[in-house]
Design a protein around this motif. Structure first.
Motif, mmCIF file in Angstrom:
data_model
loop_
_atom_site.group_PDB
_atom_site.id
_atom_site.type_symbol
_atom_site.label_atom_id
_atom_site.label_comp_id
_atom_site.label_asym_id
_atom_site.label_seq_id
_atom_site.Cartn_x
_atom_site.Cartn_y
_atom_site.Cartn_z
ATOM 1 N N HIS A 148 -3.901 2.769 0.803
ATOM 2 C CA HIS A 148 -4.615 2.898 -0.468
ATOM 3 C C HIS A 148 -5.998 2.251 -0.391
ATOM 4 O O HIS A 148 -6.948 2.730 -1.009
ATOM 5 C CB HIS A 148 -3.808 2.273 -1.600
ATOM 6 C CG HIS A 148 -2.674 3.129 -2.076
ATOM 7 N ND1 HIS A 148 -2.804 4.478 -2.344
ATOM 8 C CD2 HIS A 148 -1.373 2.822 -2.340
ATOM 9 C CE1 HIS A 148 -1.647 4.960 -2.744
ATOM 10 N NE2 HIS A 148 -0.767 3.979 -2.754
ATOM 11 N N VAL A 149 -6.097 1.129 0.333
ATOM 12 C CA VAL A 149 -7.402 0.474 0.478
ATOM 13 C C VAL A 149 -8.379 1.441 1.145
ATOM 14 O O VAL A 149 -9.528 1.606 0.705
ATOM 15 C CB VAL A 149 -7.280 -0.828 1.297
ATOM 16 C CG1 VAL A 149 -8.660 -1.422 1.568
ATOM 17 C CG2 VAL A 149 -6.404 -1.834 0.555
ATOM 18 N N PHE A 150 -7.929 2.104 2.167
ATOM 19 C CA PHE A 150 -8.785 3.077 2.855
ATOM 20 C C PHE A 150 -9.136 4.233 1.920
ATOM 21 O O PHE A 150 -10.295 4.630 1.814
ATOM 22 C CB PHE A 150 -8.076 3.621 4.095
ATOM 23 C CG PHE A 150 -8.265 2.777 5.310
ATOM 24 C CD1 PHE A 150 -9.151 3.147 6.302
ATOM 25 C CD2 PHE A 150 -7.561 1.595 5.462
ATOM 26 C CE1 PHE A 150 -9.328 2.359 7.428
ATOM 27 C CE2 PHE A 150 -7.720 0.809 6.581
ATOM 28 C CZ PHE A 150 -8.612 1.178 7.573
ATOM 29 N N SER A 151 -8.128 4.772 1.266
ATOM 30 C CA SER A 151 -8.355 5.952 0.432
ATOM 31 C C SER A 151 -9.296 5.657 -0.724
ATOM 32 O O SER A 151 -10.068 6.522 -1.139
ATOM 33 C CB SER A 151 -7.013 6.472 -0.114
ATOM 34 O OG SER A 151 -6.168 6.851 0.946
ATOM 35 N N SER A 152 -9.283 4.437 -1.241
ATOM 36 C CA SER A 152 -10.127 4.101 -2.380
ATOM 37 C C SER A 152 -11.550 3.773 -1.977
ATOM 38 O O SER A 152 -12.459 3.827 -2.791
ATOM 39 C CB SER A 152 -9.530 2.902 -3.142
ATOM 40 O OG SER A 152 -9.571 1.742 -2.336
ATOM 41 N N ARG A 153 -11.768 3.437 -0.691
ATOM 42 C CA ARG A 153 -13.099 3.023 -0.263
ATOM 43 C C ARG A 153 -13.801 4.068 0.591
ATOM 44 O O ARG A 153 -14.932 3.877 1.019
ATOM 45 C CB ARG A 153 -13.014 1.706 0.539
ATOM 46 C CG ARG A 153 -12.347 0.569 -0.208
ATOM 47 C CD ARG A 153 -13.088 0.200 -1.493
ATOM 48 N NE ARG A 153 -14.458 -0.176 -1.206
ATOM 49 C CZ ARG A 153 -15.512 0.311 -1.857
ATOM 50 N NH1 ARG A 153 -15.340 1.215 -2.795
ATOM 51 N NH2 ARG A 153 -16.725 -0.089 -1.557
ATOM 52 N N LEU A 154 -13.127 5.152 0.936
ATOM 53 C CA LEU A 154 -13.720 6.196 1.760
ATOM 54 C C LEU A 154 -13.792 7.493 0.976
ATOM 55 O O LEU A 154 -13.077 7.682 -0.007
ATOM 56 C CB LEU A 154 -12.878 6.412 3.031
ATOM 57 C CG LEU A 154 -12.762 5.224 3.991
ATOM 58 C CD1 LEU A 154 -11.778 5.561 5.088
ATOM 59 C CD2 LEU A 154 -14.103 4.849 4.586
ATOM 60 N N SER A 155 -14.654 8.384 1.400
ATOM 61 C CA SER A 155 -14.718 9.696 0.775
ATOM 62 C C SER A 155 -13.445 10.463 1.094
ATOM 63 O O SER A 155 -12.743 10.163 2.060
ATOM 64 C CB SER A 155 -15.931 10.473 1.290
ATOM 65 O OG SER A 155 -15.756 10.818 2.660
ATOM 66 N N SER A 156 -13.127 11.453 0.275
ATOM 67 C CA SER A 156 -11.910 12.231 0.503
ATOM 68 C C SER A 156 -11.952 12.927 1.856
ATOM 69 O O SER A 156 -10.922 13.166 2.477
ATOM 70 C CB SER A 156 -11.739 13.263 -0.621
ATOM 71 O OG SER A 156 -12.875 14.120 -0.672
ATOM 72 N N ILE A 186 -1.631 -7.477 0.968
ATOM 73 C CA ILE A 186 -2.101 -7.759 -0.395
ATOM 74 C C ILE A 186 -3.391 -8.558 -0.351
ATOM 75 O O ILE A 186 -4.345 -8.301 -1.105
ATOM 76 C CB ILE A 186 -1.017 -8.499 -1.195
ATOM 77 C CG1 ILE A 186 0.184 -7.586 -1.452
ATOM 78 C CG2 ILE A 186 -1.576 -9.006 -2.522
ATOM 79 C CD1 ILE A 186 1.362 -8.278 -2.095
ATOM 80 N N ALA A 187 -3.458 -9.557 0.565
ATOM 81 C CA ALA A 187 -4.675 -10.353 0.700
ATOM 82 C C ALA A 187 -5.860 -9.472 1.076
ATOM 83 O O ALA A 187 -6.973 -9.634 0.549
ATOM 84 C CB ALA A 187 -4.466 -11.446 1.748
ATOM 85 N N ALA A 188 -5.630 -8.506 1.980
ATOM 86 C CA ALA A 188 -6.707 -7.601 2.372
ATOM 87 C C ALA A 188 -7.114 -6.707 1.207
ATOM 88 O O ALA A 188 -8.307 -6.442 0.998
ATOM 89 C CB ALA A 188 -6.261 -6.753 3.560
ATOM 90 N N ALA A 189 -6.135 -6.230 0.417
ATOM 91 C CA ALA A 189 -6.444 -5.388 -0.733
ATOM 92 C C ALA A 189 -7.281 -6.147 -1.757
ATOM 93 O O ALA A 189 -8.234 -5.597 -2.330
ATOM 94 C CB ALA A 189 -5.148 -4.881 -1.365
ATOM 95 N N LEU A 190 -6.961 -7.427 -1.990
ATOM 96 C CA LEU A 190 -7.754 -8.235 -2.915
ATOM 97 C C LEU A 190 -9.177 -8.418 -2.395
ATOM 98 O O LEU A 190 -10.154 -8.351 -3.151
ATOM 99 C CB LEU A 190 -7.087 -9.599 -3.118
ATOM 100 C CG LEU A 190 -5.811 -9.603 -3.964
ATOM 101 C CD1 LEU A 190 -5.129 -10.960 -3.888
ATOM 102 C CD2 LEU A 190 -6.136 -9.270 -5.420
ATOM 103 N N HIS A 191 -9.304 -8.643 -1.085
ATOM 104 C CA HIS A 191 -10.629 -8.857 -0.491
ATOM 105 C C HIS A 191 -11.498 -7.611 -0.649
ATOM 106 O O HIS A 191 -12.672 -7.709 -1.046
ATOM 107 C CB HIS A 191 -10.489 -9.222 0.985
ATOM 108 C CG HIS A 191 -11.802 -9.348 1.696
ATOM 109 N ND1 HIS A 191 -12.580 -10.497 1.621
ATOM 110 C CD2 HIS A 191 -12.481 -8.477 2.490
ATOM 111 C CE1 HIS A 191 -13.684 -10.320 2.337
ATOM 112 N NE2 HIS A 191 -13.631 -9.097 2.889
ATOM 113 N N PHE A 192 -10.949 -6.463 -0.370
ATOM 114 C CA PHE A 192 -11.764 -5.247 -0.368
ATOM 115 C C PHE A 192 -11.946 -4.646 -1.752
ATOM 116 O O PHE A 192 -12.760 -3.749 -1.925
ATOM 117 C CB PHE A 192 -11.178 -4.233 0.614
ATOM 118 C CG PHE A 192 -11.482 -4.579 2.036
ATOM 119 C CD1 PHE A 192 -12.684 -4.215 2.614
ATOM 120 C CD2 PHE A 192 -10.590 -5.316 2.792
ATOM 121 C CE1 PHE A 192 -12.988 -4.569 3.915
ATOM 122 C CE2 PHE A 192 -10.883 -5.664 4.102
ATOM 123 C CZ PHE A 192 -12.089 -5.299 4.672
ATOM 124 N N THR A 193 -11.206 -5.135 -2.752
ATOM 125 C CA THR A 193 -11.505 -4.775 -4.143
ATOM 126 C C THR A 193 -12.343 -5.856 -4.810
ATOM 127 O O THR A 193 -12.606 -5.781 -6.007
ATOM 128 C CB THR A 193 -10.205 -4.554 -4.945
ATOM 129 O OG1 THR A 193 -9.363 -5.700 -4.817
ATOM 130 C CG2 THR A 193 -9.473 -3.307 -4.463
#
Length: 715
Positions: A158-166, A195-202
């Protein structure tokens, strides 16, 4: 916060030894958000995002009318307010395929973002996150290590999908890099590292509340000894030691959740997955009505419905649509299949300058030609493909034993003794024939819920005992009610069709009384714990006799012209220890169903007099007329036509048998209770009935709302 009130060390909430290496690697692939989300954030699949958007905009979800899940929302709020942070309850929803588990998880994430301003992350083992290409797809979790890695990778996906183009999100390069993450995730706790990585990248701080919404958990370990209940234990153990981590799980069977509770003794909160009552005749927004296929829109839109012909032939054609909706049982996937099939029917929308009656006549003619027998079979076959149970399993169930769980509240099993006691329910639920419907008052108590198609299928089964026969009579009453249609002209206070609704109330009370050896009247009207007559314990079970041959009560003041009211014939009826009767002629009494229940202390009886009304719009004088009729049971003299009084022997007779009269107005639609109700009076409806017999309540409510489609335009 921990239960002690001491703030946790947020620097250690999700951090593991190699988190820095993980973050550094991810930084070579994607860039964190430049701006911190002020109101939280949701990381989820495209289908979950679509469900959230539909909720926010009030539109349908993939052609299925939106159900906002108000009861599930209430459970969610109570769950968030739980104070025991060391053992925060696990939030669960349980249901067979197509019941809306994934949609409810999407709503949970949306509510969490709104209420906690936190980060909500979807982890699904459905087709939305297919990670089988590198060994962590659905069904591949054979051990705790494999399961934890599968969850962690889904978080990072999800981190990848939310930060990259489709275009980039599904590329081969990104997939290869995701595969490399397996070597960097902490062997101690891959999930916390992700989870820690998801928090960092959001760009969210480490003290951010996080919700893990795990969907289709059973698919993670299909055909694996490492089953769903063990997976639940692993996830709740992480959440118990991470104060700001919240956990919501969807499961297929109650047996999996019960096994988890028995093994872990962990508290749970169950969110109800109630059927979608097809509120085509009300409850839909104008936007939702406009999006319906014309075959439904012509009935749901009041401005179009008034132009439809009122002939018997036209009504017979139009009645097919509500009948099909009733047969769907409100199951989301079956409703979706039906609406998709109805969308095939094409007819030109009504033009503003077109004569409405002429348009309505042409519409009915075209619909009649389209709904030929082969088409009707195709419509029903489309819904049957979405069937959640095997019809051959119906005859294998011990229905007399299961009927008790349909009409008596029981605790969701949290220990082996409780699981053994309700084994027939757990086995039947696993086959898809029933579900667990939590009580609104006590979230871990509830009933076995039978979807209306299952309830209807029971009519032809061989009776196996008195309780099951009572359940079959309920099913017959609901079927008759659903097939009845209001006449073109009707008295707003009394009409023949109301008899079908009275039979539902009567049969439901018989079923309730037979299945509950002890109960209170407060259970029937939402007044438990209010004291007085509503909390007095009464006897049911074998003490109850259903009397079906009572043509009328032996007193009727409207038939007298000053002579005393004769109640001598009532004495024979009152001598039975407990009974339920519905006189075929209750004129003048103000009640349609009578129940006599003995007190548990054997110190007298209670006579419950029920007035049942199935009006679409309540008459302004309905409550006052009902209240006035109750006087015949309490006053020794009563007014008659305002010019004389009648001697009334009924109060003396009730006093002789130590019988207290109690009065209930039972309405199909909710009626506001006036503030001046007597202590022994109550008003309830089908919504309130959900808490003591949900199978009957939802089926009758669905039938009632669909009957409104064919109601006269001026009612």
């Amino acid at each position: 916060m921990a239960s002690s009130g001491v703030a946790p060390d947020v620097s250690q909430l999700y951090v593991e030894e190699n988190d820095e290496a993980l973050v550094n690697f991810l930084s070579t692939l994607i860039t964190p958000m430049s701006r911190r989300p002020d109101d939280g954030y949701v990381l989820c699949s495209a289908s979950a995002s679509a469900s959230i958007l539909a909720y926010q905009q009030g539109t349908d979800i993939r052609r299925v009318p939106l159900e906002r899940r108000a009861l599930a929302r209430d459970v969610f709020v109570e769950w968030l307010l739980s104070q025991d942070r060391q053992r925060r309850p696990l939030l669960c929803n349980v249901g067979t395929r197509g019941m809306g588990k994934s949609v409810l998880q999407a709503f949970n994430m949306m509510w969490f973002q709104k209420d906690k301003h936190g980060l909500a992350i979807e982890v699904t083992f459905n087709d939305d996150q297919g990670l089988g290409s590198y060994g962590f797809g659905a069904g591949a979790c054979q051990s705790e290590t494999e399961f934890s890695m599968a969850v962690a990778l889904r978080i990072l996906d999800h981190v990848f999908s939310s930060r990259l183009s489709s275009r980039d999100a599904g590329s081969a390069a990104v997939r290869r890099n995701l595969q490399r993450l397996c070597d960097l995730l902490s062997l101690k706790s891959p999930i916390k590292s992700a989870i820690a990585a998801a928090l960092h990248f959001t760009n969210m701080p480490p003290d951010t509340p996080v919700l893990l919404a795990v969907d289709e958990l059973c698919k993670a370990g299909e055909r694996s000894p490492y089953g769903p209940s063990t997976m639940m234990r692993y996830l709740t153990d992480i959440a118990d030691h991470t104060p700001l981590l919240y956990l919501a799980i969807s499961a297929y069977t109650c047996s999996d959740v019960a096994s988890f509770q028995i093994q872990s003794n962990h508290p749970i909160r169950l969110q109800p997955l109630t059927p979608l009552v097809p509120a085509i005749a009300g409850g839909l927004s104008l936007q939702q009505v406009a999006s319906l296929p014309i075959a439904l829109r012509a009935l749901a839109d009041e401005t179009l419905r008034v132009g439809l012909p009122k002939t018997d032939a036209a009504k017979e054609t139009l009645n097919i649509i509500p009948t099909l909706l009733q047969e769907s049982g409100g199951h989301p996937r079956r409703v979706h299949a039906l609406i998709c099939e109805l969308a095939v029917f094409e007819f030109q929308a009504h033009a503003p300058d077109e004569d409405l009656a002429d348009w309505g006549g042409r519409f009915v003619t075209a619909l009649q030609r389209w709904l030929h027998p082969p088409k009707l079979k195709a419509l029903r076959d489309a819904m049957s493909e979405m069937e959640t149970y095997d019809r051959t399993e119906v005859v294998k169930v011990d229905w007399d034993a299961l009927t008790v769980f349909v009409a008596r509240r029981f605790y969701f099993p949290s220990n082996k003794t409780q699981a053994d006691e309700c084994a027939v329910f757990l086995n039947t639920q696993q086959s898809g024939l029933c579900q667990f419907s939590p009580s609104a008052a006590i979230l871990v108590r509830g009933h076995a819920f039978l979807p209306s198609p299952v309830l209807d299928a029971l009519i032809t089964c061989e009776p196996s005992g008195p309780r099951f026969r009572a359940l079959q009579e309920v099913a017959v009453s609901v079927r008759n009610f659903s097939r009845s249609r209001p006449p073109a002209q009707q008295d707003p206070l009394r009409h023949v069709a109301g008899r079908f609704f009275e039979r539902i109330v009567e049969k439901a009370l018989v079923l309730f009384a037979l299945c509950n050896d002890h109960f209170t009247l407060g259970q029937l009207c939402g007044r438990e714990g209010t004291g007085g007559i509503w909390d007095d314990e009464l006897l049911g079970g074998s003490t109850i006799k259903h009397i079906t041959d009572v043509p009328c009560l032996p007193f009727d003041p409207h038939r007298h012209t000053g002579a005393p009211i004769d109640v001598s014939g009532l004495e024979t009826l009152l001598q039975a220890p407990g009974w339920i009767a519905a006189p075929t002629n209750s004129s003048g009494v103000g009640s349609d169903v009578f129940c006599c229940f003995q007190r548990a202390d054997r110190q007298g009886f209670v006579l419950l007099a029920i007035n049942a009304k199935d009006h679409f719009v309540a008459h302004p004088k309905l409550v006052s007329t009902w209240h006035y009729g109750n006087r015949f049971f309490r006053d020794a003299t009563v007014d008659h036509n305002c010019d004389h009084h009648l001697a009334n022997g009924c109060p003396a007779l009730l006093h002789r048998y130590n019988m207290i009269p109690v009065f209930m107005l039972f309405s199909a639609n909710p009626i506001p209770a006036p503030p001046d109700l007597d202590p022994n009076e109550c008003i309830t409806d089908l919504v309130g009935m959900r808490d003591w017999q949900p199978s009957t309540a939802y089926a009758a409510e669905c039938a009632h709302r669909l009957r409104q489609i064919c109601r006269p335009a001026d009612h």
